[in-house]
Structures are given as structure tokens and as C-alpha cells.
Scaffold this active site. Structure first.
Site, PDB file in Angstrom:
ATOM      1  N   VAL A 283      76.129  16.295  35.426  1.00  0.00           N
ATOM      2  CA  VAL A 283      75.108  16.223  34.369  1.00  0.00           C
ATOM      3  C   VAL A 283      73.710  16.151  34.987  1.00  0.00           C
ATOM      4  CG1 VAL A 283      74.226  14.771  32.478  1.00  0.00           C
ATOM      5  CG2 VAL A 283      76.672  15.209  32.663  1.00  0.00           C
TER       6      VAL A 283
ATOM      7  N   THR B 219      77.443   8.721  29.630  1.00  0.00           N
ATOM      8  CA  THR B 219      78.167   8.213  28.453  1.00  0.00           C
ATOM      9  C   THR B 219      78.463   6.746  28.691  1.00  0.00           C
ATOM     10  OG1 THR B 219      79.143  10.394  28.189  1.00  0.00           O
ATOM     11  CG2 THR B 219      80.231   8.579  27.030  1.00  0.00           C
TER      12      THR B 219
ATOM     13  N   ASN C 139      83.339  13.780  21.208  1.00  0.00           N
ATOM     14  CA  ASN C 139      84.435  14.122  22.110  1.00  0.00           C
ATOM     15  C   ASN C 139      85.791  13.769  21.501  1.00  0.00           C
ATOM     16  OD1 ASN C 139      82.886  15.322  24.002  1.00  0.00           O
ATOM     17  ND2 ASN C 139      82.900  13.647  25.469  1.00  0.00           N
TER      18      ASN C 139
ATOM     19  N   GLY D  86      97.629  25.210  23.349  1.00  0.00           N
ATOM     20  CA  GLY D  86      97.985  25.421  24.751  1.00  0.00           C
ATOM     21  C   GLY D  86      98.481  24.153  25.406  1.00  0.00           C
TER      22      GLY D  86
ATOM     23  N   CYS E 153      85.828  14.381  30.693  1.00  0.00           N
ATOM     24  CA  CYS E 153      85.257  13.731  29.500  1.00  0.00           C
ATOM     25  C   CYS E 153      86.275  13.317  28.442  1.00  0.00           C
ATOM     26  CB  CYS E 153      84.207  14.634  28.883  1.00  0.00           C
ATOM     27  SG  CYS E 153      82.741  14.724  29.890  1.00  0.00           S
TER      28      CYS E 153
ATOM     29  N   ARG F  45      89.861  17.354  37.660  1.00  0.00           N
ATOM     30  CA  ARG F  45      90.127  16.028  37.099  1.00  0.00           C
ATOM     31  C   ARG F  45      90.957  16.142  35.830  1.00  0.00           C
ATOM     32  NH1 ARG F  45      84.162  13.610  37.111  1.00  0.00           N
ATOM     33  NH2 ARG F  45      83.682  15.818  37.012  1.00  0.00           N
TER      34      ARG F  45
HETATM   35  C1  UDX Z   1      83.665  18.453  26.830  1.00  0.00           C
HETATM   36  C2  UDX Z   1      82.809  18.656  25.576  1.00  0.00           C
HETATM   37  O1  UDX Z   1      83.085  19.946  25.008  1.00  0.00           O
HETATM   38  C3  UDX Z   1      81.334  18.520  25.908  1.00  0.00           C
HETATM   39  O2  UDX Z   1      80.556  18.602  24.724  1.00  0.00           O
HETATM   40  C4  UDX Z   1      81.095  17.157  26.590  1.00  0.00           C
HETATM   41  O3  UDX Z   1      79.746  17.018  26.979  1.00  0.00           O
HETATM   42  C5  UDX Z   1      81.992  17.011  27.812  1.00  0.00           C
HETATM   43  O4  UDX Z   1      83.364  17.201  27.427  1.00  0.00           O
HETATM   44  P1  UDX Z   1      84.358  19.935  28.955  1.00  0.00           P
HETATM   45  O5  UDX Z   1      85.290  18.813  29.263  1.00  0.00           O
HETATM   46  O6  UDX Z   1      83.482  20.453  30.031  1.00  0.00           O
HETATM   47  O7  UDX Z   1      83.367  19.514  27.739  1.00  0.00           O
HETATM   48  O8  UDX Z   1      85.201  21.183  28.440  1.00  0.00           O
HETATM   49  P2  UDX Z   1      85.701  21.758  27.042  1.00  0.00           P
HETATM   50  O9  UDX Z   1      85.321  23.172  26.945  1.00  0.00           O
HETATM   51  O10 UDX Z   1      85.318  20.885  25.913  1.00  0.00           O
HETATM   52  O11 UDX Z   1      87.289  21.704  27.237  1.00  0.00           O
HETATM   53  C6  UDX Z   1      87.978  20.474  27.430  1.00  0.00           C
HETATM   54  C7  UDX Z   1      89.464  20.721  27.540  1.00  0.00           C
HETATM   55  O12 UDX Z   1      89.989  21.144  26.288  1.00  0.00           O
HETATM   56  C8  UDX Z   1      89.859  21.804  28.549  1.00  0.00           C
HETATM   57  O13 UDX Z   1      90.981  21.355  29.272  1.00  0.00           O
HETATM   58  C9  UDX Z   1      90.209  23.001  27.693  1.00  0.00           C
HETATM   59  O14 UDX Z   1      91.148  23.838  28.300  1.00  0.00           O
HETATM   60  C10 UDX Z   1      90.788  22.314  26.455  1.00  0.00           C
HETATM   61  N1  UDX Z   1      90.692  23.120  25.221  1.00  0.00           N
HETATM   62  C11 UDX Z   1      89.470  23.464  24.725  1.00  0.00           C
HETATM   63  C12 UDX Z   1      91.844  23.490  24.548  1.00  0.00           C
HETATM   64  O15 UDX Z   1      92.959  23.177  24.980  1.00  0.00           O
HETATM   65  N2  UDX Z   1      91.722  24.211  23.392  1.00  0.00           N
HETATM   66  C13 UDX Z   1      90.525  24.564  22.862  1.00  0.00           C
HETATM   67  O16 UDX Z   1      90.509  25.213  21.819  1.00  0.00           O
HETATM   68  C14 UDX Z   1      89.363  24.194  23.555  1.00  0.00           C
END
Ligand code: UDX
Length: 426
Positions: free
Chosen positions: A11, A121, A208, A253, A260, A327
Site C-alpha cells: 500500500v 487497516t 472486504n 472457483g 486482506c 499469502r
Molecule cells: C481485496 C479487495 O478487493 C481490495 O478492495 C482491498 O483493498 C484488499 O483486498 P485483493 O486481495 O488484492 O483485494 O484481491 P481481489 O481482487 O479482491 O481478490 C481476492 C481473492 O478473491 C482472490 O483470491 C481472488 O481470486 C478471489 N476472487 C475474486 C474470487 O474467487 N472470485 C471473484 O469473483 C473475485
């Protein structure tokens, strides 16, 4: 404006590079001297599209400066962002030791008015504790204000997310600090939401938690669809067309991972329990996600019961595409479970290469499937979606493609004699 960002993690680096891009002069302060040197040389320690070029550009035009000298950076800046790690402990409480040591150091460096802005956070009430702590450490209250400005960027698209935010949340009291933050973000032309310190802290957790809940919801639906031969992708599309539901985060999936969602869900559950609230929905979201990998393994075993001594290839190690972050990666969890069952695995990832027991890593995508009986897609990298399926089918010995991210159209590969297995896919 002159801005100081404390912490050169995910960040902190994105914030520093984007604020420099918006025309500010940014000091990014990092304790790790080696990291500071790497960054000074224009090398980004994490894989994040667009970040390294942006760092290079603003190092060159002297808008971005990496240092370990906190006192000088604070002295020269009017706005200070805190972007240090706030990891969750096993009981769900948050380890605030990095934040606490920053506050202690800060307290001796504040000699003129500063807006101290928390990006990390943090549990509800932490920003108020920062105010109390600074005062108890002798910083006069007229020399600072504390603002909570949570970050919603996603790994893999962090720069874009920060340049085009859906909203900017500002928690705090008084016009002056809120006006300063609004001015800083003015070029982004994003909508603002101004609330209390605690309101902003809660918006981050609730966002989140809601997104994670959407994912667990669609994963639960996908299991039901699977057993009734219904296409979950059409169901997601159909429900997502309702603006009250929306189309995003309905990708069924292997479940969510990353730094996060798992951490923040645990922290919010803990915060609820501290107030004797049983967070049923948060707990169900976590339970569904925790069981997702086992569910996929069972599905694989039902389809191919005789896998021992067969060659299994897994594509994707990172928790999502376009990042080298592993992670809480569901893919790594799957590899560990399969490896514990005695399978030897062959793996590929475009950016991650870490040693894992019972696995052989391949640099080349197509070498990884040579003579494979089963190919599992665990992370939906674009590279995998665009694979040469004719070559894949020629190289593989077997014909089973297990798409754990529902990211390939079954009809795309059936032309090449490959057998598609997804979840809730016809
Ligand atoms: C998340 C939040 O989206 C973001 O706003 C916050 O600041 C940090 O946490 P991030 O963890 O980087 O961001 O990735 P994100 O795109 O949200 O995906 C998180 C997880 O969910 C991934 O493992 C992704 O594969 C999974 N995912 C996402 C799904 O399984 N299905 C979806 O439809 C979307």
C-alpha cells in the site's frame, strides 16, 4: 504538497508512486535499508503491473524520494500517511506493534502542524488511540490531526485502482484535515465520503467482508448448480444483471486468498465477539472458503480415482493473477494437501517460483504438461486462458483439464480432445 508515506510495503509503495504522479513531492520512509537502496535504484521489490515504471519516472523527476530518515521526512511534510503492516494474530486480534512504534517515533519529530493519515487497516478505535497516545507522548494537540483514509486497491491492479477510485473515504473531525486530504486527491475527481474515524475503520472491514461473502455465496451456489447440472456462470450472469446484486465478485472457483480478505474477516469476527455479537454470516463465509479446496480435491478424486503415480500438473501459485503474492493462496493450500496425500506435482507460475515439497517447478508452461495425466488450473492468469490448447493436448498423456477458476470455456478445449472439469459447468 509535500507528503510523507511511512512503509514501503504494498500500500505504501502504491500510495507514494501515485501521489508523486499527481504532482506531489513524496518521501517514502522505510526502515529496511536494503529495501531503500533497491528502491532508490528504481527496482520494485514486489511484482505489480505499472508500479516499477512509475517509481522510475518519479525518481528521475525528483518527486519521489526513498529514505530511512523519518525525522527529515516528517519535518518537510504536511501530510503523513501511515501504511505499515497490521497482521492478524491467530485469535483474530491485530498485531499493532509496527503502528505503535511508528507513533512513538513520530511523537519526537512533530514540530509543526501535521495531518496524520492512517492507510493501514486497523481495528475500530485505533485512530482514536493514536490521538490519545500522541498526546500522552507530549505532542501538543494543536500540532496534529488524525484522519482515517482506508485503501481499497486490489493487488494486480493497484495503480489503476488508486488512480480511478470508486470513492475516497475520509474519517476524522474538523474541516482543516479533511480539506487537506480532499485537496491532495482533487485531481482524481472521485466521490468522497466523510465520516467519523470509527466509521472509516468499519467501512474498510465491512467492504472486504461483503466482497468475501459474495465469493462464498457464489461458491455455495456453484456446488448446488454442480449437483443439478446447472451452469453457474449463467446463474452468476443472471443474478448480476440485477443492479441490487451487481456483476462483480461472483466468480465461482477455488475461493479467496490474499493478504486482506482472510485477515480482515478474522479481525472483524474478533471485533464482533469482543462485543458479545456472534457474527454468523462472517463465520459461514470463512467456513465455506476453508472447505473449498477440499471440495475441489474430492471432485477430482471422484472423476479420476486412480491418480497415484500419475503426473499431475498445476498451473498457478499466486493467490490471484498479476501478482507474486502467495499469502493465503488457495493454490498453495491445494498443492500442500495433494502433496500430503502422496502425489508428486508439477507446477508452473509466470512469476512465483518457491520451493514446495513433492513438487517440480517448470519455467516453461508447455514443459510442465509434458506427459501429464491431469492439468489443474488453480490461478486464472491470462497466460493460461490464452494457452495453445492444441499443443496442450499433444503434450499431455491424459486429457483431463480441471479448471478450478472456471476461467476456460469448456467448448474451447473440447475441440482438442480435452475433457473439461469445472464447477457448476455443463
Ligand atoms: C481485496 C479487495 O478487493 C481490495 O478492495 C482491498 O483493498 C484488499 O483486498 P485483493 O486481495 O488484492 O483485494 O484481491 P481481489 O481482487 O479482491 O481478490 C481476492 C481473492 O478473491 C482472490 O483470491 C481472488 O481470486 C478471489 N476472487 C475474486 C474470487 O474467487 N472470485 C471473484 O469473483 C473475485
Amino acid at each position: 504538497m509535500n507528503v510523507c508515506v511511512i512503509g514501503a510495503g504494498y500500500v505504501g509503495l502504491t500510495t507514494s508512486a501515485v501521489l508523486a504522479d499527481l504532482g506531489n513531492y513524496v518521501y517514502c520512509v522505510e526502515k529496511d535499508e536494503q529495501k531503500v537502496e533497491t528502491l532508490k535504484n528504481g527496482h520494485c521489490p514486489i511484482f505489480e503491473p505499472q508500479l516499477e515504471p512509475l517509481i522510475k519516472t518519479h525518481l528521475k523527476n525528483d518527486r519521489l524520494y526513498f529514505t530511512s530518515n523519518l525525522a527529515k521526512a516528517i519535518n518537510d511534510s504536511s501530510i503523513i500517511f501511515i501504511a505499515v503492516g497490521t497482521p492478524t494474530l491467530s485469535d483474530g486480534s491485530t498485531n499493532l506493534s509496527f503502528l505503535e512504534s511508528v507513533i512513538e517515533e513520530l511523537s519526537s519529530c512533530i514540530h509543526s502542524y501535521k495531518v496524520i493519515t492512517t492507510k493501514s487497516t486497523v481495528p475500530i478505535g485505533t485512530n482514536q488511540k493514536i490521538i490519545d497516545e500522541l498526546i500522552s507522548l507530549g505532542v501538543p494537540s494543536h500540532l496534529f490531526d488524525v484522519v482515517s483514509n482506508p485503501e481499497f486497491l486490489r493487488e494486480g491492479s493497484a495503480i489503476q485502482d488508486m488512480l480511478q477510485p470508486d470513492r475516497i473515504v475520509i474519517g476524522g473531525k474538523g474541516n482543516e484535515p479533511i480539506h487537506s486530504i480532499k485537496q491532495l486527491y482533487e485531481p482524481l475527481k472521485a466521490p468522497y465520503l466523510v465520516t467519523s474515524l470509527e466509521g472509516a475503520e468499519m467501512i474498510k472491514y465491512a467492504s472486504n467482508a461483503f466482497l468475501a461473502t459474495k465469493i462464498s455465496f457464489i461458491n455455495e451456489m456453484s456446488k448446488i448448480c454442480d449437483s443439478y447440472n446447472i451452469d453457474i456462470e449463467k446463474v452468476a450472469e443472471g443474478i448480476g444483471m440485477d443492479p441490487r446484486i451487481g456483476p462483480h465478485f461472483l466468480g465461482a472457483g477455488l475461493g479467496y486468498g490474499g493478504s486482506c480478505f482472510p485477515k480482515d474477516l478474522k479481525a472483524l469476527t474478533y471485533l464482533a465477539k469482543q462485543k458479545q455479537i456472534i457474527p454468523y454470516l462472517l463465520e459461514a463465509t470463512k467456513t465455506i472458503n476453508d472447505q473449498q479446496v477440499e471440495f475441489f480435491i474430492e471432485k477430482l478424486m471422484k472423476t479420476e480415482p486412480d491418480l497415484i503415480d500419475k503426473k499431475i500438473t498445476i498451473w498457478g501459485l499466486s493467490f490471484k493473477p498479476n501478482t507474486d503474492d502467495i499469502r493465503e493462496s488457495q493454490s498453495i493450500k491445494m498443492i500442500k494437501l495433494l502433496s500430503a496425500k502422496g502425489y508428486h506435482l508439477h507446477v508452473h507460475d509466470p512469476v512465483v517460483n518457491i520451493p514446495l515439497s513433492n513438487t517440480t517447478f517448470y519455467e516453461s508452461l508447455y514443459d510442465s504438461i509434458e506427459q501429464s495425466d491431469v492439468l489443474i488450473i488453480a490461478t486464472d492468469w491470462e497466460l493460461y486462458k490464452q494457452a495453445d490448447w492444441s499443443l496442450v493436448s499433444k503434450k499431455m498423456k491424459g486429457n483431463l483439464l480441471f479448471d478450478c477458476r472456471n476461467c476456460i470455456l469448456p467448448e474451447t478445449i473440447s475441440h482438442f480432445g480435452l475433457h473439461y472439469l469445472g464447477v457448476g459447468r455443463l
